[in-house]
Design a protein around this motif. Structure first.
Motif, mmCIF file in Angstrom:
data_model
loop_
_atom_site.group_PDB
_atom_site.id
_atom_site.type_symbol
_atom_site.label_atom_id
_atom_site.label_comp_id
_atom_site.label_asym_id
_atom_site.label_seq_id
_atom_site.Cartn_x
_atom_site.Cartn_y
_atom_site.Cartn_z
ATOM 1 N N VAL A 35 0.860 -1.187 0.000
ATOM 2 C CA VAL A 35 0.000 0.000 0.000
ATOM 3 C C VAL A 35 0.896 1.236 0.000
ATOM 4 C CG1 VAL A 35 -1.978 -1.080 1.159
ATOM 5 C CG2 VAL A 35 -0.178 -0.010 2.535
ATOM 6 N N GLY A 36 0.315 2.368 -0.314
ATOM 7 C CA GLY A 36 1.072 3.613 -0.286
ATOM 8 C C GLY A 36 1.628 3.880 1.103
ATOM 9 N N ASN A 37 2.801 4.458 1.170
ATOM 10 C CA ASN A 37 3.461 4.715 2.442
ATOM 11 C C ASN A 37 3.072 6.062 3.066
ATOM 12 O OD1 ASN A 37 5.291 3.895 4.495
ATOM 13 N ND2 ASN A 37 6.859 5.241 3.630
ATOM 14 N N HIS A 38 2.353 6.907 2.329
ATOM 15 C CA HIS A 38 1.981 8.235 2.832
ATOM 16 C C HIS A 38 0.736 8.141 3.711
ATOM 17 C CE1 HIS A 38 0.112 12.260 2.751
ATOM 18 N NE2 HIS A 38 1.365 12.622 2.897
ATOM 19 N N ASP A 39 0.881 8.482 4.977
ATOM 20 C CA ASP A 39 -0.232 8.461 5.927
ATOM 21 C C ASP A 39 -1.088 9.711 5.709
ATOM 22 O OD1 ASP A 39 -1.796 8.945 8.329
ATOM 23 O OD2 ASP A 39 -0.576 7.406 9.282
ATOM 24 N N PRO A 40 -2.370 9.541 5.320
ATOM 25 C CA PRO A 40 -3.207 10.707 5.036
ATOM 26 C C PRO A 40 -3.600 11.510 6.274
ATOM 27 C CG PRO A 40 -4.509 8.705 4.870
ATOM 28 C CD PRO A 40 -3.073 8.280 5.084
ATOM 29 N N PHE A 41 -3.405 10.967 7.454
ATOM 30 C CA PHE A 41 -3.738 11.687 8.686
ATOM 31 C C PHE A 41 -2.536 12.446 9.240
ATOM 32 C CE2 PHE A 41 -6.803 8.226 8.382
ATOM 33 C CZ PHE A 41 -7.995 8.923 8.507
ATOM 34 N N LEU A 42 -1.373 11.827 9.186
ATOM 35 C CA LEU A 42 -0.168 12.473 9.706
ATOM 36 C C LEU A 42 0.579 13.275 8.648
ATOM 37 C CD1 LEU A 42 1.284 9.552 11.861
ATOM 38 C CD2 LEU A 42 0.009 11.559 12.649
ATOM 39 N N HIS A 43 0.270 13.011 7.381
ATOM 40 C CA HIS A 43 0.960 13.658 6.253
ATOM 41 C C HIS A 43 2.456 13.379 6.289
ATOM 42 C CE1 HIS A 43 -2.839 15.483 5.276
ATOM 43 N NE2 HIS A 43 -2.921 15.936 6.517
ATOM 44 N N THR A 44 2.787 12.127 6.597
ATOM 45 C CA THR A 44 4.184 11.688 6.625
ATOM 46 C C THR A 44 4.301 10.349 5.895
ATOM 47 O OG1 THR A 44 3.863 10.511 8.715
ATOM 48 C CG2 THR A 44 4.654 12.800 8.853
ATOM 49 N N GLN A 45 5.508 10.001 5.527
ATOM 50 C CA GLN A 45 5.788 8.707 4.911
ATOM 51 C C GLN A 45 6.043 7.698 6.039
ATOM 52 O OE1 GLN A 45 5.621 8.156 1.562
ATOM 53 N NE2 GLN A 45 5.103 10.297 1.253
ATOM 54 N N SER A 46 4.976 7.230 6.673
ATOM 55 C CA SER A 46 5.156 6.438 7.891
ATOM 56 C C SER A 46 4.301 5.179 7.977
ATOM 57 C CB SER A 46 4.862 7.323 9.106
ATOM 58 O OG SER A 46 3.529 7.810 9.049
ATOM 59 N N VAL A 47 3.532 4.854 6.962
ATOM 60 C CA VAL A 47 2.660 3.682 7.023
ATOM 61 C C VAL A 47 3.479 2.413 7.258
ATOM 62 C CG1 VAL A 47 1.037 2.245 5.701
ATOM 63 C CG2 VAL A 47 0.832 4.738 5.654
ATOM 64 N N SER A 48 4.664 2.340 6.689
ATOM 65 C CA SER A 48 5.503 1.142 6.826
ATOM 66 C C SER A 48 5.883 0.851 8.282
ATOM 67 C CB SER A 48 6.773 1.283 5.989
ATOM 68 O OG SER A 48 7.550 2.359 6.469
ATOM 69 N N ARG A 49 5.772 1.827 9.157
ATOM 70 C CA ARG A 49 6.106 1.639 10.571
ATOM 71 C C ARG A 49 4.892 1.229 11.406
ATOM 72 N NH1 ARG A 49 9.219 6.524 9.522
ATOM 73 N NH2 ARG A 49 7.594 7.705 10.553
ATOM 74 N N GLY A 50 3.762 0.990 10.734
ATOM 75 C CA GLY A 50 2.532 0.651 11.444
ATOM 76 C C GLY A 50 2.510 -0.765 11.990
ATOM 77 N N ILE A 51 1.454 -1.057 12.716
ATOM 78 C CA ILE A 51 1.252 -2.348 13.359
ATOM 79 C C ILE A 51 0.338 -3.201 12.482
ATOM 80 C CG2 ILE A 51 0.311 -3.477 15.411
ATOM 81 C CD1 ILE A 51 0.924 -0.731 16.844
ATOM 82 N N VAL A 52 0.779 -4.416 12.162
ATOM 83 C CA VAL A 52 0.016 -5.316 11.300
ATOM 84 C C VAL A 52 -0.867 -6.215 12.154
ATOM 85 C CG1 VAL A 52 0.196 -7.169 9.592
ATOM 86 C CG2 VAL A 52 1.820 -5.268 9.559
ATOM 87 N N GLY A 53 -2.106 -6.392 11.695
ATOM 88 C CA GLY A 53 -3.033 -7.264 12.405
ATOM 89 C C GLY A 53 -4.152 -7.690 11.483
#
Length: 108
Positions: A35-53
Motif C-alpha cells: 500500500v502507499g506509504n503516505h499516511d493521510p492523517f499524519l501527512h508523513t511517509q510512515s505507514v511502513s512503521r505501522g502495526i500489522v493485524g
C-alpha cells in the motif's frame, strides 16, 4: 524488488515503486501486501512503521500514533470511510516479491 525471505513477518518495508513510496508487509498468514506509504492523517511517509493485524479476517496496518487501520488489500481506511491508501498488487515469483502498478479499483 526484494526476496520474500528478506521481509519480516508483521513488519513493513519501504520500496520505491513506479516513482512512489510503497509500504510492503508480510503477514503471519504468509501473504504479502503493498500500500502507499503516505499516511493521510499524519501527512508523513510512515505507514511502513505501522502495526500489522487482522480485524474480522481483514488484514490491516494500523498507525501507532492515531490508531486508524487500513485494509492491506484495498487500502481503504477501516475507521474513516473518507480516507484510503493506494493499493498495489503483489506477486511472488521464484522467491522474489514483485509489486505491480497501483490498483485503480479499490474494491479488490
Amino acid at each position: 524488488m526484494c526476496r520474500l525471505e528478506d521481509l519480516r513477518v508483521g513488519q513493513g518495508a519501504v520500496a520505491l515503486v513506479h516513482g512512489q513510496s510503497v509500504a510492503v508487509f508480510r503477514t503471519s498468514r504468509e501473504e504479502v501486501h503493498a500500500v502507499g506509504n503516505h499516511d493521510p492523517f499524519l501527512h508523513t511517509q510512515s505507514v511502513s512503521r505501522g502495526i500489522v493485524g487482522a480485524r474480522d479476517g481483514v488484514p490491516f496496518v494500523g498507525s501507532a500514533r492515531h490508531g486508524h487501520a487500513f485494509d492491506l488489500v484495498t487500502g481503504r481506511c477501516l475507521d474513516d470511510e473518507h480516507a484510503a491508501l493506494p493499493a498495489y498488487p503483489v506477486r511472488i515469483v521464484d522467491g522474489r516479491v514483485l509489486v505491480g502498478p497501483r490498483r485503480v479499483d479499490l474494491s479488490a
